[in-house]
Design a protein around this motif. Sequence first.
Motif, PDB file in Angstrom:
ATOM      1  N   LEU A 264       0.806  -1.232   0.000  1.00  0.00           N
ATOM      2  CA  LEU A 264       0.000   0.000   0.000  1.00  0.00           C
ATOM      3  C   LEU A 264       0.835   1.278   0.000  1.00  0.00           C
ATOM      4  O   LEU A 264       0.516   2.222  -0.711  1.00  0.00           O
ATOM      5  CB  LEU A 264      -0.946   0.007   1.200  1.00  0.00           C
ATOM      6  N   THR A 265       1.896   1.304   0.805  1.00  0.00           N
ATOM      7  CA  THR A 265       2.686   2.546   0.835  1.00  0.00           C
ATOM      8  C   THR A 265       3.221   2.890  -0.549  1.00  0.00           C
ATOM      9  O   THR A 265       3.267   4.048  -0.931  1.00  0.00           O
ATOM     10  CB  THR A 265       3.893   2.451   1.790  1.00  0.00           C
ATOM     11  N   LEU A 266       3.626   1.866  -1.295  1.00  0.00           N
ATOM     12  CA  LEU A 266       4.128   2.117  -2.645  1.00  0.00           C
ATOM     13  C   LEU A 266       2.999   2.568  -3.549  1.00  0.00           C
ATOM     14  O   LEU A 266       3.162   3.456  -4.380  1.00  0.00           O
ATOM     15  CB  LEU A 266       4.748   0.859  -3.233  1.00  0.00           C
ATOM     16  N   ALA A 267       1.838   1.934  -3.371  1.00  0.00           N
ATOM     17  CA  ALA A 267       0.711   2.292  -4.212  1.00  0.00           C
ATOM     18  C   ALA A 267       0.341   3.758  -4.013  1.00  0.00           C
ATOM     19  O   ALA A 267      -0.113   4.420  -4.940  1.00  0.00           O
ATOM     20  CB  ALA A 267      -0.479   1.397  -3.896  1.00  0.00           C
ATOM     21  N   LEU A 268       0.596   4.278  -2.805  1.00  0.00           N
ATOM     22  CA  LEU A 268       0.329   5.697  -2.576  1.00  0.00           C
ATOM     23  C   LEU A 268       1.169   6.566  -3.506  1.00  0.00           C
ATOM     24  O   LEU A 268       0.820   7.704  -3.789  1.00  0.00           O
ATOM     25  CB  LEU A 268       0.626   6.084  -1.122  1.00  0.00           C
ATOM     26  N   GLY A 269       2.277   6.010  -3.967  1.00  0.00           N
ATOM     27  CA  GLY A 269       3.148   6.748  -4.882  1.00  0.00           C
ATOM     28  C   GLY A 269       2.434   7.229  -6.127  1.00  0.00           C
ATOM     29  O   GLY A 269       2.790   8.264  -6.682  1.00  0.00           O
ATOM     30  N   ILE A 270       1.416   6.496  -6.551  1.00  0.00           N
ATOM     31  CA  ILE A 270       0.752   6.926  -7.776  1.00  0.00           C
ATOM     32  C   ILE A 270      -0.090   8.175  -7.549  1.00  0.00           C
ATOM     33  O   ILE A 270      -0.562   8.778  -8.493  1.00  0.00           O
ATOM     34  CB  ILE A 270      -0.116   5.815  -8.419  1.00  0.00           C
ATOM     35  N   PHE A 271      -0.254   8.566  -6.298  1.00  0.00           N
ATOM     36  CA  PHE A 271      -0.962   9.822  -6.043  1.00  0.00           C
ATOM     37  C   PHE A 271      -0.004  10.982  -5.815  1.00  0.00           C
ATOM     38  O   PHE A 271      -0.409  12.116  -5.647  1.00  0.00           O
ATOM     39  CB  PHE A 271      -1.880   9.681  -4.816  1.00  0.00           C
ATOM     40  N   ARG A 272       1.287  10.660  -5.758  1.00  0.00           N
ATOM     41  CA  ARG A 272       2.267  11.735  -5.578  1.00  0.00           C
ATOM     42  C   ARG A 272       2.554  12.383  -6.921  1.00  0.00           C
ATOM     43  O   ARG A 272       2.089  11.935  -7.956  1.00  0.00           O
ATOM     44  CB  ARG A 272       3.547  11.179  -4.966  1.00  0.00           C
ATOM     45  N   ALA A 273       3.333  13.465  -6.875  1.00  0.00           N
ATOM     46  CA  ALA A 273       3.648  14.180  -8.111  1.00  0.00           C
ATOM     47  C   ALA A 273       4.285  13.219  -9.113  1.00  0.00           C
ATOM     48  O   ALA A 273       5.246  12.537  -8.801  1.00  0.00           O
ATOM     49  CB  ALA A 273       4.589  15.332  -7.816  1.00  0.00           C
ATOM     50  N   GLN A 274       3.698  13.147 -10.278  1.00  0.00           N
ATOM     51  CA  GLN A 274       4.157  12.191 -11.267  1.00  0.00           C
ATOM     52  C   GLN A 274       5.364  12.696 -12.041  1.00  0.00           C
ATOM     53  O   GLN A 274       6.215  11.941 -12.462  1.00  0.00           O
ATOM     54  CB  GLN A 274       3.018  11.864 -12.238  1.00  0.00           C
ATOM     55  N   SER A 275       5.422  13.982 -12.268  1.00  0.00           N
ATOM     56  CA  SER A 275       6.584  14.535 -12.938  1.00  0.00           C
ATOM     57  C   SER A 275       7.139  15.652 -12.052  1.00  0.00           C
ATOM     58  O   SER A 275       6.458  16.103 -11.141  1.00  0.00           O
ATOM     59  CB  SER A 275       6.222  15.040 -14.330  1.00  0.00           C
ATOM     60  N   PRO A 276       8.396  16.046 -12.322  1.00  0.00           N
ATOM     61  CA  PRO A 276       9.061  16.915 -11.349  1.00  0.00           C
ATOM     62  C   PRO A 276       8.316  18.213 -11.071  1.00  0.00           C
ATOM     63  O   PRO A 276       8.414  18.750  -9.995  1.00  0.00           O
ATOM     64  CB  PRO A 276      10.419  17.181 -11.986  1.00  0.00           C
ATOM     65  N   GLN A 277       7.571  18.725 -12.021  1.00  0.00           N
ATOM     66  CA  GLN A 277       6.940  20.015 -11.759  1.00  0.00           C
ATOM     67  C   GLN A 277       5.421  19.913 -11.629  1.00  0.00           C
ATOM     68  O   GLN A 277       4.724  20.883 -11.803  1.00  0.00           O
ATOM     69  CB  GLN A 277       7.301  21.024 -12.858  1.00  0.00           C
ATOM     70  N   ALA A 278       4.928  18.739 -11.338  1.00  0.00           N
ATOM     71  CA  ALA A 278       3.479  18.602 -11.247  1.00  0.00           C
ATOM     72  C   ALA A 278       3.024  18.589  -9.788  1.00  0.00           C
ATOM     73  O   ALA A 278       3.822  18.483  -8.879  1.00  0.00           O
ATOM     74  CB  ALA A 278       3.042  17.320 -11.931  1.00  0.00           C
ATOM     75  N   SER A 279       1.721  18.694  -9.602  1.00  0.00           N
ATOM     76  CA  SER A 279       1.157  18.637  -8.262  1.00  0.00           C
ATOM     77  C   SER A 279       0.691  17.219  -7.971  1.00  0.00           C
ATOM     78  O   SER A 279       0.316  16.493  -8.870  1.00  0.00           O
ATOM     79  CB  SER A 279      -0.050  19.564  -8.167  1.00  0.00           C
ATOM     80  N   PRO A 280       0.705  16.855  -6.692  1.00  0.00           N
ATOM     81  CA  PRO A 280       0.163  15.544  -6.354  1.00  0.00           C
ATOM     82  C   PRO A 280      -1.355  15.512  -6.512  1.00  0.00           C
ATOM     83  O   PRO A 280      -1.995  16.560  -6.565  1.00  0.00           O
ATOM     84  CB  PRO A 280       0.532  15.363  -4.891  1.00  0.00           C
TER      85      PRO A 280
END
Lengths: 317, 310, 446
Positions: A264-280
């Motif tokens: 699950l903690t890793l899966a949360l990664g898909i809600f984090r900023a996907q590219s360096p200048q994007a928002s989560p």
Amino acid sequence: MTTTAPAPVAPPTGRTPTEPAPRRHRRRVTPGRMLGWVVLALLMIVTIFPFYWMLRTALSTNAALPGGAADPLPVGFSGEGFRRALGLATAQESLADGGSGASMDFPRYLLNSVVVATLVTVCQVFFSAMAAYAFARLRWPGRDVVYAVFLAGLMVPTIFTLLPNFLLVRDLGLLDTLPGIALPTMLMTPFAVFFLRQFFAGISFEIEEAAKLDGAGRFRTFFTIVLPMASPAVVTLAVLTYITAWNDYLWPLLVSQSDDSRVLTLALGIFRAQSPQASPDWAGLMAATLLAALPMLLLFLAFAKRIVNSIGFTGIK
Amino acid sequence: MSAETSTRPAPPARAARRRSQEVRNLPAALLFVLPAGVGFVVFFLWPTLRGIWLSFTDSTAFNTGGFVGLENYQRMVADPVFWNAFKVTIWYVLLNIGLQTVLAVVVAVLMHRLTQSMAIRGIILTPYLVSNVVAAMLFLMLLDYQLGFVNELAETLGGDRIMFFGDQSLVIPTIALVNVWRHLGYTALLLFAGLQTIPENLYEAGRVDGASEVRMFRSITMPLLRPYLGLVLIVTMIGSFQVFDTVSVATQGGPANASNVIQYYIYQVAFSRGYDFGYASAMSVALLVVLAVIAVVQFRLTRANQNDMA
Amino acid sequence: MRKSVHVAVAGSLVLALGACSSGGGSGSGGSGEEISYWLWDSNQVPAYQACAAAFSEENPDVSVTIEQFAWDDYWTKLTASFVGGSGPDVFVDHLSKYGEFAAQGQIVALDELVEKDSVDTTIYAEGLIDPWRYADGSLYGLPKDWDTTAFFYNEAMVADAGYTADDLWSADWNPEDGGTFEQIVAHLTVDANGVRGDEAGFDKSNVAVYGLGINPNFEETGQMQWANFTGSLDWDYLDENPWGTRYNFDDPEFQKAVDWFYGLADKGYAPAAGVFSEETLTQVGSGKVAMGTNGSWATGTFKALEGIDVGIAPGPVGPTGDRASVFNGVADSISASSKKQDAAWEWVQFLGSSACQDIVAEHAVVFPAIPESADKALAAFEAKGWDVSAFFSYREEGRTFLPPITIRAGEVNAIASVAFEDIALGNKDASSLTEANEQINAVLAD
């Protein structure tokens, strides 16, 4: 881990750990106690408020969040965040809402997390308890030296062990598997041994002492007397270990590569900023975080009585 | 550290008997220690030895390098970023551990003396249920200077906005506070476990003598809690020295290295600036030495406390 | 030898685990070859899934598994997987990263493959492929898309200030007084009393709306901050780009521009460092910033902002008479450790062909590297009602330039980011860049 009630052994001094806490006298409301309650209440508010904020954000719409950043209520109220977290939204819907569009197989990640955390907790606590028992209750040549070396393990920075362990897990063919994620902390952690050893050393197991057992008898003693008597400490450690394993990030990040072993903690990664200048994807992230914390909370509540009641330390050596 | 009787001198005959008993215990003891022992050797000892070796080489992430003697250590001593990282880390640990320990004692004692409520104990642990990464992101949002709720609230209440993560002198206190938030319940619960070993009748007696709660805290609670405090301090301080996730998510070491803590710097050197494993290992060894010194000092202090109590 | 030690250890571990294991292994069956492809931008996953499907149609025996990891995790995972020899067969590579991978032998030089299959590498937009030739002259990636940066502005605020889109498009800039660009920014700035930044009585300590947002991204490229301005000077990052060995951060004209840029905060026209912890998307979205730099990749998220209509204007025309932008491109590289080099190369070729880039264009998320495909993307953006011509304007009537590409980019970035942040924080002025420049050059000379 054990369901047996604490053994009917009288501890040496003080009150019996199994006895209910002595009935409190009804105390006068003094200014000091009032102050105590106020301090406690303030700390509770500070503790709990960020969770309210998580819920409020989870129920918001991403596109509306920048405009209502400090609004104490959900902005653009919507349950889409939770739908994304549960993997119920389609990629198209998700992208339209500022989500990542990546697939989210929540039940599967949940199961993976449960398997890893259970594997780590059950094995680590059990093996650590065995070692702690040998360090605390058995006298054998070289014991203190071996224990000191184990303790030194407490000081090893995690960054040190990260890559060698990764290479080892690779060589074992366990990359991208759940046992691969669990392995490094499955057999012991220095903290677990340290914690339990201090505990075991402090209790007097009179039956055990009287029996003067050796060989197989030692194991029976360990299972039937030591573990049950120590169960409050063991359960406390187990719950903390479970939560720690549940929240671990960097190690599973290295080992897991696909849905097969995504926790699950890793899966949360898909809600984090996907590219360096994007928002989560704030709404999705907060919804998923709350959902991921929920099983832990239930677990804690289930064991709470056992953890916080009558932990029978009688001294730390 | 050893069990209570081992420090007492014993008559020669008993000593011999005990010696043979010890040897007879050996097989069982080894069996008990074996699984954890394997785990320790494979996942702690070996990586550590390997890391120490790497610190004397010019290895990169991808290639095993050759022996370069003390070169990495010389570089470390001359590296201002390393010393800054060290300073920043110690400042962080002082704030984090200082505040966390005081608050944890307060919470544990309040829980112990005021209420048996399970709900309160549950609430106090909830922050630990959230991963470091998410906690850091959450506070980044809450504490944003311009858009964060906390600053909005401060302004509404007539205060000034505070640049929590953006001010060089506030960033470390802020990160320390975020981690206090997350670990307070964990620490308080460990201490609470210790408090429960204090016999209630001591307090009863205190009350009969007319002692105030403050007085009882000073002369009953604190002395009896000290050994547990020692244990908790060792464990939390070692964890605190390794702060990483919060920095990596919230500030990436900024502004201008003001929160570039040691483990983050090591990680950067190893994984993103040059993949320089040799140098990263040397700094890890330095960290290891510092942690070891702290642990030894604390063990000494804990043992000293024990004498107070006896 | 190490392997055998591991196997021995493995043996004892298996024994220990036996007592306590519950398993939970993995299994990936299927016939034919399966190659893995990693990328970081989830917005592009649907586009590349479509590409992968088209690819498998052409090559029925090869299937592509796409894994996506967020940027922050992507490079950690990639590095670890290189170390472990377990990396993806093909992955999206970045200019700031590939140099070190190439130097360490972790990615495959494509020259022989290109020659063998006589791949036409001239089909890509000018300047996109050159930076992917490493210092040794070998090619390490086939370009997939490009980006430029421009100014995203709040249309209502610009209209309130009495400006039109044309005013923004025709703005000029110089490092002395900031030109008409600074006048616009000043006028867009409004304090809490409603006084504009260029009016008497403006209270710079109590600003309600900043004219220009500044991203908290301190980098040697300046791409998210000052590069649109410094690019319009007669100045470049390096003595030679790519693979130069001397930076030009000690140039007085450049330093003047940097002082001007961060000085906007002192005038109250831009938020000081630390005021916003998030980038211009959130800043503009909050209604507290009128305009901010961002990249073409961010168009979709800006357009999705609720309650705010966003327009896009290119960078101002500078002293050289040109508007300017960093021209950045990503490419696909092949892991040296891939055991399926042939299939990987087929996939990279397909990714670099118009067959795939046209599919990507239809999804209107990025501008493909092949100009004809990029035109299709432009049309796809327009079909959504989004005018993204600002990003193309530099190529048509201005200057595009490469971000600085050198060896040891990680160390350069570490030194430069602190140096620029120090200036933004007011700890130092831009003349301190001369010292940072020396440090960087020393790193490059090593």
